[in-house]
Design an enzyme around this catalytic site. Structure first.
Site, PDB file in Angstrom:
ATOM      1  N   ASP A  11       0.732  -1.338   0.164  1.00 54.05           N
ATOM      2  CA  ASP A  11      -0.455  -0.295   0.466  1.00 54.05           C
ATOM      3  C   ASP A  11       1.130   1.348  -0.042  1.00 54.05           C
ATOM      4  O   ASP A  11       2.353   1.214  -0.156  1.00 54.05           O
ATOM      5  CB  ASP A  11      -1.430   0.250   1.525  1.00 54.05           C
ATOM      6  CG  ASP A  11      -2.321   1.187   0.997  1.00 54.05           C
ATOM      7  OD1 ASP A  11      -2.305   1.298   0.368  1.00 54.05           O
ATOM      8  OD2 ASP A  11      -2.800   1.012   2.049  1.00 54.05           O
ATOM      9  N   GLU A  52       1.631   4.673  -4.187  1.00 59.97           N
ATOM     10  CA  GLU A  52       1.652   3.082  -4.514  1.00 59.97           C
ATOM     11  C   GLU A  52       2.481   1.960  -5.060  1.00 59.97           C
ATOM     12  O   GLU A  52       2.206   0.292  -4.783  1.00 59.97           O
ATOM     13  CB  GLU A  52      -0.373   3.002  -5.278  1.00 59.97           C
ATOM     14  CG  GLU A  52      -1.274   3.027  -3.514  1.00 59.97           C
ATOM     15  CD  GLU A  52      -2.560   3.615  -4.559  1.00 59.97           C
ATOM     16  OE1 GLU A  52      -3.531   4.210  -3.778  1.00 59.97           O
ATOM     17  OE2 GLU A  52      -2.147   3.410  -6.027  1.00 59.97           O
ATOM     18  N   ASP A 126      -1.428  -1.191   5.223  1.00 64.89           N
ATOM     19  CA  ASP A 126      -1.917   0.275   5.359  1.00 64.89           C
ATOM     20  C   ASP A 126      -1.194   1.080   6.684  1.00 64.89           C
ATOM     21  O   ASP A 126      -0.617   2.581   6.280  1.00 64.89           O
ATOM     22  CB  ASP A 126      -3.323   0.416   5.298  1.00 64.89           C
ATOM     23  CG  ASP A 126      -4.040   1.901   5.859  1.00 64.89           C
ATOM     24  OD1 ASP A 126      -3.834   2.264   4.709  1.00 64.89           O
ATOM     25  OD2 ASP A 126      -4.133   1.796   6.677  1.00 64.89           O
ATOM     26  N   HIS A 202       0.646  -8.866 -43.994  1.00 62.79           N
ATOM     27  CA  HIS A 202       0.039  -8.140 -45.440  1.00 62.79           C
ATOM     28  C   HIS A 202       1.283  -7.256 -46.257  1.00 62.79           C
ATOM     29  O   HIS A 202       2.392  -7.319 -45.320  1.00 62.79           O
ATOM     30  CB  HIS A 202      -1.335  -6.674 -44.773  1.00 62.79           C
ATOM     31  CG  HIS A 202      -0.328  -6.038 -43.933  1.00 62.79           C
ATOM     32  ND1 HIS A 202       0.904  -5.154 -44.353  1.00 62.79           N
ATOM     33  CD2 HIS A 202       0.084  -6.223 -42.382  1.00 62.79           C
ATOM     34  CE1 HIS A 202       0.968  -4.005 -43.387  1.00 62.79           C
ATOM     35  NE2 HIS A 202       1.117  -4.432 -42.465  1.00 62.79           N
ATOM     36  N   GLU A 278      -3.703  -5.748 -35.498  1.00 66.55           N
ATOM     37  CA  GLU A 278      -2.800  -5.155 -35.063  1.00 66.55           C
ATOM     38  C   GLU A 278      -2.949  -4.048 -33.350  1.00 66.55           C
ATOM     39  O   GLU A 278      -4.200  -4.028 -33.813  1.00 66.55           O
ATOM     40  CB  GLU A 278      -2.212  -4.030 -36.085  1.00 66.55           C
ATOM     41  CG  GLU A 278      -0.664  -3.921 -35.672  1.00 66.55           C
ATOM     42  CD  GLU A 278       0.306  -4.500 -35.636  1.00 66.55           C
ATOM     43  OE1 GLU A 278       0.578  -5.186 -34.509  1.00 66.55           O
ATOM     44  OE2 GLU A 278       1.600  -4.017 -36.282  1.00 66.55           O
TER      45      GLU A 278
END
Length: 399
Positions: A11, A52, A126, A202, A278
């Protein structure tokens, strides 16, 4: 002594956002709940999200110190959990380097799972974070009261039973169909029992020549690209006179290439499939490689360092890999012993080949795929894989 598996609870926070900030991280034994290591630090003035991420990084570093191989990282920050899972974009530039650092640590373990937990189940981390915030604000340090070991999930608890069920489902792929865990064999296997994928990039577009990121923008084939498509169609017809299906990304540079191939195979219908589209390059789409390096240097470095990081406004390779894996598995199941042509793009084809070769993420940046190049791989129902060719372009050089 090294431990096999650990649970991280992490935390972080700030008083004012931004304000005096700190983080806390706890590493526990997953069976007994015993606290193995604690980490906390005041980090000056910063934001909640930065704190965090710093807590997560500290927890991962502590797990690595213990020699853990398997990690479950639990946080009450939905943002960090979703971003590390690749489901949410990392829009704030200040978080991208931290996410990249966390992702690099994740790669050091055999497996890492991220879980969101409510704040009341994250009390220890915490409390450490709050003590660190007090220190950042110049208040006298207060350490949280020591807590006795507690069961993270008791051996016969509902949570543990659910975890076993999830693990069993995941192991179905690992044990039976994951190339990385297949029993090695030197003996050639009969190709007529395999599903053969002919993966075609392609043909060329104007953006190909201009070295631009081409993600979801629907850029058509150039004249050269159409010629390449015809040459590729003739080559595919030589490789596989009998084809069960021709699939394509829905973008026109792929469907035009696929139509040429389907015509050479006798007019097989082309079936567009979204999973083969893609990667979404977000804000980079249409930009040259040099422009992105100049304008987004930090974001580019973070993206190159981790498949979990997405371009600004785009999609991570982790997310692309999930849909490619889904598409490949569907073809293995639907076309046993048959040949399927898939016309796609650089990123999906590279990811399919990476997984087929059980390679690491560095493979993605070391493999080059030419426009209209052909790669062939065979897949057996038990998960066996044979990559027969990669980026074959002999049909282009001869014309």
């Amino acid at each position: 002594m090294a431990v096999r598996a650990v649970v991280i609870e992490a935390d972080g926070g700030s008083r004012g956002n931004p304000g005096p900030a700190g983080y806390g991280a706890v590493v526990r034994d997953p069976d007994s709940g015993e606290v193995l290591l604690e980490r906390s630090e005041a980090i000056g003035v910063s934001t909640n999200n930065v704190a965090e991420y710093r807590g997560l990084i500290a927890g991962l570093e502590a797990a690595a110190e213990l020699g853990a191989a398997e990690v479950e990282a639990r946080m009450d920050s939905k943002l960090v959990v979703e971003q590390m899972c690749g489901r949410w974009q990392i829009k704030h530039p200040g978080l991208r380097p931290l996410a990249a650092q966390a992702a690099a640590l994740v790669d050091r373990f055999e497996s890492v799972r991220f879980s969101w937990i409510p704040r009341e189940r994250n009390r220890h981390a915490d409390a450490l974070a709050n003590a660190a915030m007090d220190a950042a604000a110049g208040k006298p340090p207060k350490r949280p009261a020591a807590e006795p070991p507690r069961a993270v999930a008791a051996a016969d608890s509902a949570a543990r039973a659910q975890a076993r069920e999830v693990a069993a489902r995941a192991a179905t792929r690992t044990a039976a169909t994951d190339p990385a865990t297949m029993k090695p064999s030197w003996e050639p296997r009969p190709s007529f029992t395999a599903t053969r994928l002919i993966l075609v990039r392609h043909g060329e577009t104007e953006w190909t020549v201009q070295h631009r990121y081409a993600g979801r923008a629907d850029v058509p084939l150039s004249d050269q690209g159409r010629a390449q498509a015809r040459a590729t169609a003739a080559r595919v017809a030589e490789l596989a006179p009998s084809v069960a299906a021709v699939l394509s990304s829905p973008l026109s540079r792929c469907t035009a290439t696929a139509e040429a191939i389907a015509g050479a195979l006798g007019g097989i219908p082309v079936r567009p499939q979204d999973d083969w589209i893609e990667c979404d390059f977000g804000d980079w789409d249409g930009r040259t490689f040099a422009e992105v390096r100049d304008q987004w240097p930090g974001e580019l470095d973070a993206w190159l360092a981790s498949t979990r990081i997405a371009p600004p406004g785009g999609e991570s390779f982790t997310v692309v890999a999930e849909r490619v894996d889904r598409a490949v598995a569907a073809l293995r199941e639907a076309y046993p012993g048959e040949t399927v042509v898939v016309v796609s793009h650089v990123s999906p084809i590279k990811l399919a080949l990476r997984d087929a070769l059980a390679a690491g993420d560095a493979f993605l940046h070391r493999l080059y795929l030419d426009a209209a190049g052909i790669s062939v791989l065979d897949m057996w129902p038990d998960g066996g894989v044979a990559v027969r060719s990669v980026n074959d372009t002999a049909h282009l050089a001869a014309r």
